[in-house]
Motif scaffolding. Structure first.
Motif, mmCIF file in Angstrom:
data_model
loop_
_atom_site.group_PDB
_atom_site.id
_atom_site.type_symbol
_atom_site.label_atom_id
_atom_site.label_comp_id
_atom_site.label_asym_id
_atom_site.label_seq_id
_atom_site.Cartn_x
_atom_site.Cartn_y
_atom_site.Cartn_z
ATOM 1 N N GLY A 38 -4.243 -9.177 -12.734
ATOM 2 C CA GLY A 38 -4.996 -8.425 -11.740
ATOM 3 C C GLY A 38 -6.428 -8.876 -11.564
ATOM 4 O O GLY A 38 -7.099 -8.474 -10.608
ATOM 5 N N PHE A 73 -6.674 -6.156 -6.594
ATOM 6 C CA PHE A 73 -5.295 -5.712 -6.744
ATOM 7 C C PHE A 73 -5.257 -4.338 -7.411
ATOM 8 O O PHE A 73 -6.102 -4.030 -8.250
ATOM 9 C CB PHE A 73 -4.506 -6.687 -7.621
ATOM 10 N N ALA A 78 1.062 -3.577 -7.874
ATOM 11 C CA ALA A 78 1.054 -4.879 -7.194
ATOM 12 C C ALA A 78 2.399 -5.596 -7.281
ATOM 13 O O ALA A 78 2.830 -6.258 -6.327
ATOM 14 C CB ALA A 78 -0.049 -5.759 -7.765
ATOM 15 N N GLU A 84 1.744 -7.927 -1.811
ATOM 16 C CA GLU A 84 0.779 -8.056 -2.901
ATOM 17 C C GLU A 84 1.303 -8.952 -4.015
ATOM 18 O O GLU A 84 0.554 -9.720 -4.618
ATOM 19 C CB GLU A 84 0.434 -6.677 -3.466
ATOM 20 N N LEU A 88 -0.555 -12.178 -5.332
ATOM 21 C CA LEU A 88 -0.895 -12.286 -6.744
ATOM 22 C C LEU A 88 -0.366 -13.582 -7.335
ATOM 23 O O LEU A 88 -1.088 -14.319 -8.017
ATOM 24 C CB LEU A 88 -0.324 -11.082 -7.498
#
Length: 245
Positions: A38, A73, A78, A84, A88
């Motif tokens: 994250g 995030f 996520a 997302e 990521l």
């Protein structure tokens, strides 16, 4: 707890960082704390404050700084959101071992130049992908890392030619791995492979299995586990007190 924000100039640009130090006089030994997938965010700055309270100067870098002004995030959700999750994973893929080492060289040079920091070797600690980074640096920058910790780190001993366990013969740091149960990113077989690599090359190390799930140490993660998190703080206090003096 004193905290400053700054930037560290790397080969690829300016990386935002926060530096966390204890109250009172210094200087202190330096540690780089690598966030999970994250990225740098408030929960890691709070964790760095806590680690600083043990008597260290702790640097938290934005490992995704190449993405520009990226939107944070929400790590608890996520991986369940297709958009997302793709964003990521695209960020993560760009943080290669070569990038990790190049950036860390700049981070260590920055710490070495700070009046709050003493010593020319450093500690590293990290979570999830940051746990892998911690061990990669122990192997790629053995002259700079004297103590390396990984908590629910993934990809530590795989068939990937860049797997950290293949760097064991380069490591001079003491190594601690706090692994999660039922973790597809670091299985018991992976643990056995890592144990064998570290033992055969004479690396001082500890691998411990926590009765908690991946993400157990980070408060804003869904699997956060308070007893396991307390145990991880106790391990961190003890390990760095022994190996980063």
């Amino acid at each position: 707890m004193p905290r400053i924000t700054d930037t560290v100039t790397t080969a690829d640009g300016d990386c935002p960082v926060s530096l966390h130090t204890p109250d009172g006089g210094g200087p202190w030994r330096g540690i780089v704390m690598y966030p999970d997938a994250g990225g740098a965010r408030p929960t890691f700055r709070a964790m760095a404050d806590k680690l600083a309270g043990y008597g260290y100067a702790v640097l938290v870098p934005d490992v995704y700084y190449r993405e520009g002004d990226w939107a944070p995030f929400t790590i608890a959700t996520a991986f369940d959101d297709d958009v997302e999750r793709r964003r990521l994973f695209s960020f993560m893929a760009k943080v290669t071992p070569e990038v990790m080492a190049a950036d860390a060289t700049a981070f260590f040079d920055y710490l070495a130049g700070r009046p709050e920091v003493r010593g020319d070797t450093f500690g590293t600690t990290g979570y999830c992908m940051g746990g892998r980074t911690s061990l990669v640096l122990a192997g790629r920058l053995p002259d700079r890392v004297s103590a390396a910790m990984s908590f629910h780190g993934g990809g530590l001993a795989t068939d990937d030619p860049h797997s950290p366990h293949l760097l064991a013969d380069q490591m001079r740091a003491a190594v601690y791995v706090g692994a999660a149960r039922s973790d597809r990113s670091f299985t018991t077989e992976d643990g056995e492979r890592l144990e064998k690599a570290l033992t055969s090359t004479g690396v001082e190390h500890t691998i411990e299995w926590y009765p908690a799930f991946h993400g157990f140490a980070v408060p804003d993660n869904g699997p956060y586990d308070e007893p396991a998190a307390r145990r991880h703080w106790e391990a961190m206090r003890s390990f760095f007190a022994t190996h980063l003096v």
